[in-house]
Motif scaffolding. Structure first.
Motif, PDB file in Angstrom:
ATOM      1  N   THR A 104       0.833  -1.223   0.000  1.00  0.00           N
ATOM      2  CA  THR A 104       0.000   0.000   0.000  1.00  0.00           C
ATOM      3  C   THR A 104       0.864   1.268   0.000  1.00  0.00           C
ATOM      4  N   ASN A 105       2.148   1.105  -0.364  1.00  0.00           N
ATOM      5  CA  ASN A 105       3.090   2.221  -0.550  1.00  0.00           C
ATOM      6  C   ASN A 105       3.376   3.031   0.724  1.00  0.00           C
ATOM      7  N   LYS A 106       3.243   2.414   1.890  1.00  0.00           N
ATOM      8  CA  LYS A 106       3.559   3.087   3.158  1.00  0.00           C
ATOM      9  C   LYS A 106       4.966   2.649   3.584  1.00  0.00           C
ATOM     10  N   TYR A 107       5.955   3.156   2.858  1.00  0.00           N
ATOM     11  CA  TYR A 107       7.325   2.673   3.004  1.00  0.00           C
ATOM     12  C   TYR A 107       7.949   3.031   4.354  1.00  0.00           C
ATOM     13  N   ASP A 108       7.673   4.219   4.872  1.00  0.00           N
ATOM     14  CA  ASP A 108       8.276   4.631   6.152  1.00  0.00           C
ATOM     15  C   ASP A 108       7.813   3.740   7.302  1.00  0.00           C
ATOM     16  N   LEU A 109       6.503   3.455   7.318  1.00  0.00           N
ATOM     17  CA  LEU A 109       5.956   2.577   8.369  1.00  0.00           C
ATOM     18  C   LEU A 109       6.506   1.154   8.222  1.00  0.00           C
ATOM     19  N   ALA A 110       6.598   0.686   6.958  1.00  0.00           N
ATOM     20  CA  ALA A 110       7.130  -0.668   6.702  1.00  0.00           C
ATOM     21  C   ALA A 110       8.576  -0.765   7.172  1.00  0.00           C
ATOM     22  N   ARG A 111       9.372   0.259   6.835  1.00  0.00           N
ATOM     23  CA  ARG A 111      10.788   0.283   7.211  1.00  0.00           C
ATOM     24  C   ARG A 111      10.946   0.260   8.743  1.00  0.00           C
ATOM     25  N   THR A 152      17.392 -17.604   9.697  1.00  0.00           N
ATOM     26  CA  THR A 152      16.366 -17.650   8.641  1.00  0.00           C
ATOM     27  C   THR A 152      15.491 -16.403   8.661  1.00  0.00           C
ATOM     28  N   LYS A 153      15.046 -16.014   9.850  1.00  0.00           N
ATOM     29  CA  LYS A 153      14.163 -14.847   9.955  1.00  0.00           C
ATOM     30  C   LYS A 153      14.928 -13.548   9.661  1.00  0.00           C
ATOM     31  N   ILE A 154      16.216 -13.506  10.019  1.00  0.00           N
ATOM     32  CA  ILE A 154      17.042 -12.324   9.700  1.00  0.00           C
ATOM     33  C   ILE A 154      17.129 -12.160   8.172  1.00  0.00           C
ATOM     34  N   ILE A 155      17.358 -13.270   7.470  1.00  0.00           N
ATOM     35  CA  ILE A 155      17.477 -13.232   6.006  1.00  0.00           C
ATOM     36  C   ILE A 155      16.187 -12.724   5.369  1.00  0.00           C
ATOM     37  N   HIS A 156      15.037 -13.290   5.802  1.00  0.00           N
ATOM     38  CA  HIS A 156      13.746 -12.858   5.239  1.00  0.00           C
ATOM     39  C   HIS A 156      13.493 -11.376   5.505  1.00  0.00           C
ATOM     40  N   THR A 157      13.816 -10.921   6.719  1.00  0.00           N
ATOM     41  CA  THR A 157      13.602  -9.513   7.074  1.00  0.00           C
ATOM     42  C   THR A 157      14.491  -8.596   6.235  1.00  0.00           C
ATOM     43  N   LEU A 158      15.745  -9.006   6.006  1.00  0.00           N
ATOM     44  CA  LEU A 158      16.655  -8.220   5.150  1.00  0.00           C
ATOM     45  C   LEU A 158      16.117  -8.126   3.720  1.00  0.00           C
ATOM     46  N   LEU A 159      15.516  -9.232   3.236  1.00  0.00           N
ATOM     47  CA  LEU A 159      14.937  -9.219   1.885  1.00  0.00           C
ATOM     48  C   LEU A 159      13.743  -8.269   1.815  1.00  0.00           C
ATOM     49  N   PHE A 160      12.918  -8.259   2.874  1.00  0.00           N
ATOM     50  CA  PHE A 160      11.773  -7.324   2.910  1.00  0.00           C
ATOM     51  C   PHE A 160      12.259  -5.883   2.954  1.00  0.00           C
ATOM     52  N   LEU A 161      13.342  -5.641   3.706  1.00  0.00           N
ATOM     53  CA  LEU A 161      13.920  -4.288   3.739  1.00  0.00           C
ATOM     54  C   LEU A 161      14.454  -3.892   2.359  1.00  0.00           C
ATOM     55  N   GLY A 162      15.074  -4.894   1.658  1.00  0.00           N
ATOM     56  CA  GLY A 162      15.556  -4.641   0.303  1.00  0.00           C
ATOM     57  C   GLY A 162      14.417  -4.298  -0.635  1.00  0.00           C
ATOM     58  N   ASP A 163      13.279  -5.024  -0.510  1.00  0.00           N
ATOM     59  CA  ASP A 163      12.096  -4.736  -1.338  1.00  0.00           C
ATOM     60  C   ASP A 163      11.545  -3.344  -1.034  1.00  0.00           C
ATOM     61  N   THR A 164      11.537  -2.987   0.269  1.00  0.00           N
ATOM     62  CA  THR A 164      11.028  -1.665   0.670  1.00  0.00           C
ATOM     63  C   THR A 164      11.867  -0.559   0.027  1.00  0.00           C
ATOM     64  N   GLU A 165      13.177  -0.695   0.120  1.00  0.00           N
ATOM     65  CA  GLU A 165      14.070   0.322  -0.451  1.00  0.00           C
ATOM     66  C   GLU A 165      13.985   0.352  -1.978  1.00  0.00           C
ATOM     67  N   HIS A 166      13.805  -0.838  -2.584  1.00  0.00           N
ATOM     68  CA  HIS A 166      13.667  -0.917  -4.048  1.00  0.00           C
ATOM     69  C   HIS A 166      12.417  -0.160  -4.511  1.00  0.00           C
TER      70      HIS A 166
END
Length: 584
Positions: free
Chosen positions: A208-215, A232-246
């Motif tokens: 929903t494009n709420k990047y600041d809240l997601a970050r 495992t959870k650290i890796i998934h969270t880093l990927l979500f952060l990468g998607d947020t920044e992308h």
């Protein structure tokens, strides 16, 4: 006769009253649910749960031993749990073992275990993109955990319900379930569960494009996972952060988080995650390097596990091939995208999910209405019971007060008579006691005199022996009396027998001190017969010289024997042997 009759009537009245109250309380008492063999299996299950989280190889070994033991015993409860654990280590047969565990859990009526099994079955179907079936199991587990107020279970189930709706683009419903999961985890102060809920919520915020809240949520969750060292959870969270920044057009930061995730996946040797991360690289490079993006996408799709491939990866790869005018290749991936999209997000799937959702809500409402109705009936019954109990108690109190009042006068008369009888009895008992004491003292004195008489005889006898021996020792100087001396020595040896005198002494002694020899045998079983005799002589206040003369031994020999007695009795140096023996 009249008094006894009244007492019986009063007793029967109160007995019936007590029985009536007991029946009322018993009828309204809730029967407790008894857990089968809880004291036996609780600690064992706890240890397996711990091993599953940190050391799956050891957990696998323990579960196999557990499985063999349970099959021998055929314990229904243990079978339910063991099949549940077998599903953890036998991934290919997980559904088979979970269904078996569910059957046994139903037999023993273990609702919590059934909820956990339904949750795991839901996970299996969810991982295979069978969302309708998974939703059915999740909703059933949610209902069980809600009824049992199992907050931890509710947290995990609501997280997965949110994931199902997220997968079919129902972001509002997904957000509702993620928020509920976070609330449940907060109530039980489960920081790990709360962090997982924050990670899931960030996915909705990202869509929903709420990047600041997601970050913000992802960084908070990442801190928790890093403290727990959950790779495992650290890796998934880093990927979500990468998607947020992308999505927020921060390509460098997106690449930074993705690189970190990839490095950790390589270190942990998680090949499935490695292949999945390639898809994220493809997403990053598609903006400025088509060839590199295609390379990452194709490698991730080819080598990765299908359930770990994002649906949008097929669409993005198809668009990249269109950009390069490779329409055949683009068609292949676009076709695959629409096939998967229709199977996941088609109208039929959505309709079934809506139907299940409404059905679950109606069942929940029906259950709540029934619960309210039962509570109302219970309250009414409780009011009636309280009224009856208060009435009975009032009658009981009035009856008791009346009974006490009427018995007061009788009691005062009886007390007077009893007091007079008691005084007479006390005087009689006092006189009887004095007579018995006097008789006992006289008997004791007689026995003591008898004992002393025996001792005097023994002492005289031994003294006589000493004198005779002394004369005999001198008589050897004369040659003409040698034969006479031999005869006299022979007669003295026959007479020098103390056994008969000791038995006579012991018989009288035991009448005065009946438990002495029994006590001394228990306290020091190693004592010899002579040592026991010395203890008996000490008991009747004989001094060392008298005891030595009586036993026909020297003073030093007596001291040595006394020392041996002290050792056998384990007496300390500062304690008196006489005081110790006289205490028996």
């Amino acid at each position: 006769m009249n008094k006894k009759r009244k007492t019986r009537i009063i007793f029967i009245f109160f007995l019936l009253l007590g029985l009536l109250m007991g029946i009322i309380i018993y009828k309204n008492k809730k029967k407790p649910i008894i857990a089968h063999n809880e004291s036996v299996y609780k600690e064992y299950i706890k240890s397996i749960d711990s091993l599953l989280a940190y050391d799956k190889d050891k957990a696998r070994e323990k579960i196999e031993v557990f499985y063999k033991t349970v099959l021998e015993k055929q314990d229904t409860l243990w079978l339910a749990y063991v099949y549940n654990y077998k599903a953890e280590i036998k991934q290919g047969s997980a559904l088979f073992y979970l269904n078996k565990a569910r059957v046994y859990a139903q037999k023993i009526n273990d609702s919590i275990l059934m909820g956990k099994i339904d949750y795991k079955i839901g996970n299996l179907y969810n991982s295979g993109n069978k969302y309708v079936i998974s939703l059915e199991y999740y909703l059933n587990a949610d209902k069980i955990f809600f009824n049992k107020e199992h907050l931890n279970g509710l947290g995990h189930v609501n997280n997965m319900l949110g994931s199902v709706y997220f997968s079919v683009n129902e972001y509002h419903k997904a957000s509702v379930y993620y928020n509920k999961a976070e609330k449940y985890f907060k109530q039980i102060k489960d920081t790990l569960g709360e962090a997982i809920s924050l990670t899931n919520k960030s996915r909705v915020l990202l869509k929903t494009n709420k990047y600041d809240l997601a970050r913000k949520d992802l960084l908070k969750a990442l801190s928790v996972f890093e403290n727990l060292a959950d790779t495992t959870k650290i890796i998934h969270t880093l990927l979500f952060l990468g998607d947020t920044e992308h999505n927020d057009r921060n390509s460098k930061l997106s690449l930074f988080y993705t690189d970190r995730a990839y490095e950790m996946a390589l270190k942990s040797k998680d090949t499935l995650l490695e292949k999945h991360i390639l898809l994220h690289y493809g997403q990053i490079y598609e903006r400025y390097d088509y060839d590199k993006a295609i390379q990452f996408y194709e490698k991730g799709i080819k080598e990765g596990k299908e359930e770990m491939i994002d649906l949008d990866s097929f669409k993005n790869l198809a668009i990249l091939w269109i950009q390069k005018n490779e329409y055949k290749k683009a068609y292949k991936y676009m076709e695959r995208y629409y096939q998967l999209s229709d199977s996941i997000k088609g109208f039929e799937v959505r309709s079934k999910m809506e139907e299940l959702q409404w059905k679950n809500e109606l069942q929940q409402q029906h259950f709540e209405n029934q619960l309210l109705k039962k509570e109302s009936e219970i309250n009414k019954q409780n009011y009636k019971n309280r009224f009856i109990i208060y009435t009975i108690l009032t009658i009981f109190i009035i009856s008791v007060i009346g009974l006490l009042y009427f018995n007061k006068v009788k009691s005062s008369r009886i007390i007077k008579l009893e007091n007079n009888n008691l005084l007479t009895k006390i005087e009689f008992e006092k006189e009887l006691k004095e007579l018995r004491e006097k008789e006992f003292k006289e008997e004791l004195a007689a026995k003591a005199r008898e004992l002393n008489g025996i001792n005097i005889q023994l002492l005289a006898k031994n003294q006589f022996f000493k004198e005779v021996r002394h004369i005999l020792e001198k008589s050897t100087e004369y040659e003409n009396i040698e034969i006479m001396a031999k005869e006299l020595w022979l007669q003295l040896d026959k007479l020098d027998n103390q056994e008969q005198d000791w038995e006579q002494f012991k018989e009288v002694f035991e009448k005065i001190h009946p438990t002495f020899f029994e006590t001394i045998s228990k306290e020091a079983p190693a004592l010899t017969k002579t040592e026991m005799r010395i203890c008996a002589y000490i008991k009747i206040n004989m001094d060392n010289s008298e005891i030595a003369t009586l036993l026909n031994i020297g003073h030093r020999s007596l001291i040595t024997i006394r020392s041996r007695i002290r050792k056998k009795l384990n007496l300390e140096r500062d304690k008196s042997l006489e005081c110790f023996i006289k205490s028996w």
